[in-house]
Design an enzyme around this catalytic site. Structure first.
Site, PDB file in Angstrom:
ATOM      1  N   HIS A   1       0.851  -1.131   0.151  1.00 56.34           N
ATOM      2  CA  HIS A   1       0.034   0.007   0.037  1.00 56.34           C
ATOM      3  C   HIS A   1       0.883   1.284   0.147  1.00 56.34           C
ATOM      4  O   HIS A   1       0.511   2.085  -0.936  1.00 56.34           O
ATOM      5  CB  HIS A   1      -0.918   0.080   1.364  1.00 56.34           C
ATOM      6  CG  HIS A   1      -1.809  -1.280   1.417  1.00 56.34           C
ATOM      7  ND1 HIS A   1      -3.054  -1.227   0.810  1.00 56.34           N
ATOM      8  CD2 HIS A   1      -1.727  -2.151   2.137  1.00 56.34           C
ATOM      9  CE1 HIS A   1      -3.617  -2.372   1.089  1.00 56.34           C
ATOM     10  NE2 HIS A   1      -2.978  -2.882   1.948  1.00 56.34           N
TER      11      HIS A   1
HETATM   12  O1  RIB Z   1      -4.257  -0.209   5.425  1.00 56.76           O
HETATM   13  C1  RIB Z   1      -3.079   0.025   4.911  1.00 56.76           C
HETATM   14  C2  RIB Z   1      -2.172   0.777   5.708  1.00 56.76           C
HETATM   15  O2  RIB Z   1      -1.980   0.250   7.003  1.00 56.76           O
HETATM   16  C3  RIB Z   1      -0.641   0.867   5.282  1.00 56.76           C
HETATM   17  O3  RIB Z   1      -0.065   1.854   5.768  1.00 56.76           O
HETATM   18  C4  RIB Z   1      -0.146  -0.422   6.015  1.00 56.76           C
HETATM   19  O4  RIB Z   1       1.195  -0.188   6.411  1.00 56.76           O
HETATM   20  C5  RIB Z   1      -0.851  -0.191   7.395  1.00 56.76           C
HETATM   21  O5  RIB Z   1      -0.320   0.756   8.181  1.00 56.76           O
END
Ligand code: RIB
Ligand code: CA
Length: 289
Positions: A223
């Site tokens: 992500h």
């Molecule tokens: O939903 C994804 C996010 O949540 C990313 O930043 C991952 O590292 C978690 O923190």
């Protein structure tokens, strides 16, 4: 053209580590500092993870240990949602990172061209509440469709909805990279193998970590790397302008809402050219472009 100066506010986190590796492999970017915030795991864990990753990437910028808990609600972490302890399987660094005091963190956050917020937004909200305004924010967070922390909320926003409310209402220039596009970013096994065999430290680190994606509270998708990619290769993304808001109470707390408006204060990325993004990332991490 001078490098884009960025401060990374994060909660390592396997995908946070991939994001930092990509930034460190990119001469267009200069990371001027890193701050940690509890969201993937407790603050001590994410800060120790950050030090391990910074050591592997030979980062020379300072580290600030930020908020251990959200502004108002009881602290809740990815480890509470997905299980595991969130510890990155890396050796401790030979030398601990240089720590910066809050005053230095504030100075670097305000001085940066962009603050990349890839954990909960608690540290950013604290800055704003105290009158310190980053020039621009690039945020991984929110879900316009189904969430991942709950059916309604994405983890970074769910971890501190009140902080998100302050940030969204601040009037600061925001680019949001939501779960709707980042959840598709699961690195193919052949790319992981290619990275692991590279002589380049950023690639090798990613190749070593990626087999753990989807386990021990680390998300399966990378992500956070999309935030760095959006700075590097904006043409790989489609985007809309509008206004972001967030639900801060009840069973849907942490749910983000986006009202499209060509004159709106916020930019939300809506599509990504996934294969091109991975091809660019692989070449950049391996030092081939
Ligand atoms: O939903 C994804 C996010 O949540 C990313 O930043 C991952 O590292 C978690 O923190
Ligand atoms: Ca993160």
């Amino acid at each position: 053209m001078s490098a884009i100066r960025l401060l990374l506010d994060c909660d390592p986190g396997l995908d946070d580590a991939i994001a930092l590796a990509l930034a460190m492999a990119s001469p267009e970017l200069e990371v001027t500092g890193l701050s940690t915030v509890a969201a993937n795991a407790p603050i001590d864990t994410v800060t120790a993870n950050a030090e391990k990753v910074m050591g592997r990437l030979a980062c020379r910028f300072p580290l600030f240990q930020g908020a251990a808990k959200p502004l108002a609600i009881t602290v809740r972490h990815s480890t509470d949602v997905w299980g595991g302890d969130g510890i990155l399987p890396l050796a401790a660094p030979q030398r601990p990172a240089h720590r910066m005091a809050r005053e230095e963190f504030i100075r670097r956050a305000v001085d940066a061209d962009v603050v990349c917020a890839i954990g909960s937004l608690t540290n950013i909200a604290e800055l704003i509440k105290n009158g310190h305004r980053p020039r621009r924010l690039a945020i991984m967070g929110g879900a316009l469709g189904r969430g991942n922390a709950t059916p309604h909320a994405e983890l970074n926003i769910w971890a501190d909805p009140q902080a998100a409310e302050i940030v969204f209402a601040s009037g600061i220039d925001i680019t949001l990279i939501p779960l709707d596009i980042t959840r598709t970013l699961i690195v193919p096994a052949d790319m992981t193998r290619h990275l692991a065999q590279s002589a380049a430290a950023p690639a090798r680190l990613c190749g070593e970590l990626l087999p753990y994606a989807g386990s021990n509270a680390h998300p399966a998708a990378i992500h956070d790397a999309a935030v760095i990619a959006a700075l590097l290769w904006p043409d790989l993304f489609a985007r809309r302008r509008g206004t972001l808001t967030v639900t801060t109470s009840g069973g849907e707390d942490g749910r983000t809402h986006f009202a499209g408006d060509a004159e709106g204060p916020h930019e939300v990325l809506t599509e990504v050219a996934r294969d091109a993004l991975f091809a660019h990332m692989q070449r950049r991490l391996c030092g081939e472009m």
